[in-house]
Write a protein that holds these residues in place. Structure first.
Motif, PDB file in Angstrom:
ATOM      1  N   PHE A 178      46.574  31.603  37.901  1.00  0.00           N
ATOM      2  CA  PHE A 178      46.124  31.084  36.617  1.00  0.00           C
ATOM      3  C   PHE A 178      46.336  32.121  35.512  1.00  0.00           C
ATOM      4  O   PHE A 178      46.795  31.789  34.424  1.00  0.00           O
ATOM      5  CB  PHE A 178      44.652  30.685  36.711  1.00  0.00           C
TER       6      PHE A 178
ATOM      7  N   LEU B 107      39.322  24.392  38.245  1.00  0.00           N
ATOM      8  CA  LEU B 107      40.510  25.232  38.116  1.00  0.00           C
ATOM      9  C   LEU B 107      41.821  24.459  38.297  1.00  0.00           C
ATOM     10  O   LEU B 107      42.758  24.688  37.534  1.00  0.00           O
ATOM     11  CB  LEU B 107      40.436  26.421  39.076  1.00  0.00           C
TER      12      LEU B 107
ATOM     13  N   GLN C 192      36.480  38.787  39.991  1.00  0.00           N
ATOM     14  CA  GLN C 192      35.341  38.663  40.897  1.00  0.00           C
ATOM     15  C   GLN C 192      34.828  40.065  41.202  1.00  0.00           C
ATOM     16  O   GLN C 192      35.529  41.059  41.047  1.00  0.00           O
ATOM     17  CB  GLN C 192      35.754  37.965  42.198  1.00  0.00           C
TER      18      GLN C 192
ATOM     19  N   GLU D  74      36.982  42.216  43.496  1.00  0.00           N
ATOM     20  CA  GLU D  74      38.381  42.433  43.134  1.00  0.00           C
ATOM     21  C   GLU D  74      38.525  43.659  42.236  1.00  0.00           C
ATOM     22  O   GLU D  74      37.564  44.134  41.644  1.00  0.00           O
ATOM     23  CB  GLU D  74      38.937  41.215  42.398  1.00  0.00           C
TER      24      GLU D  74
ATOM     25  N   TYR E  67      37.086  31.067  37.101  1.00  0.00           N
ATOM     26  CA  TYR E  67      38.497  30.823  36.821  1.00  0.00           C
ATOM     27  C   TYR E  67      39.374  32.006  37.214  1.00  0.00           C
ATOM     28  O   TYR E  67      40.516  32.097  36.801  1.00  0.00           O
ATOM     29  CB  TYR E  67      38.676  30.496  35.331  1.00  0.00           C
ATOM     30  N   THR E  68      38.830  32.915  38.006  1.00  0.00           N
ATOM     31  CA  THR E  68      39.600  34.058  38.454  1.00  0.00           C
ATOM     32  C   THR E  68      40.642  33.612  39.470  1.00  0.00           C
ATOM     33  O   THR E  68      40.321  33.116  40.538  1.00  0.00           O
ATOM     34  CB  THR E  68      38.675  35.115  39.098  1.00  0.00           C
ATOM     35  N   SER E  69      41.880  33.754  39.081  1.00  0.00           N
ATOM     36  CA  SER E  69      42.999  33.432  39.953  1.00  0.00           C
ATOM     37  C   SER E  69      44.228  34.144  39.395  1.00  0.00           C
ATOM     38  O   SER E  69      44.493  34.072  38.193  1.00  0.00           O
ATOM     39  CB  SER E  69      43.236  31.923  39.982  1.00  0.00           C
ATOM     40  N   HIS E  70      44.956  34.829  40.263  1.00  0.00           N
ATOM     41  CA  HIS E  70      46.156  35.520  39.796  1.00  0.00           C
ATOM     42  C   HIS E  70      47.187  34.526  39.271  1.00  0.00           C
ATOM     43  O   HIS E  70      47.845  34.783  38.265  1.00  0.00           O
ATOM     44  CB  HIS E  70      46.745  36.377  40.916  1.00  0.00           C
TER      45      HIS E  70
END
Length: 108
Positions: free
Chosen positions: A34, A6, A50, A53, A29-32
């Protein structure tokens, strides 16, 4: 090592010659941050959240097609030089990658 990809995804996206319509990734690749970066560059993220979430907009039809790309990489990694990154320079690695992709295309 066992580092995650990531942190390298943002510079990789910034290095593209154009802006993609979609950026598809798996739950890793879960990210706010990103997702926000993808939106600010003019693309749409197709990355599922995820399990713990809240749901986000992730179209099933585009996310499911990423399986074809994953299967292509699995076939390309059957080449030892690609799987082990045996080639020392970027140019020679790209050459082996193109050769393997062309031969895979011819087999199909």
């Amino acid at each position: 090592g066992q580092a995650h990809e990531l942190p390298h995804a943002v510079p990789l996206l910034d290095g593209l010659p154009g802006v993609p319509k979609w950026v598809v990734g798996d739950r890793g690749y879960t990210s706010h941050a990103f997702r926000d970066h993808i939106w600010t560059m003019g693309a749409r993220p197709a990355i599922p959240p995820q399990r713990h979430e809240a749901p986000v907009a992730c179209p099933d039809w585009i996310y499911n097609n990423r399986n074809q790309v994953e299967r292509l990489w699995a076939r390309l990694k059957e080449w030892r030089a690609i799987a082990t990154r045996y080639e020392k320079t970027a140019a020679s690695f790209t050459g082996v990658l193109c050769l393997a992709a062309a031969l895979d295309w011819l087999k199909r």
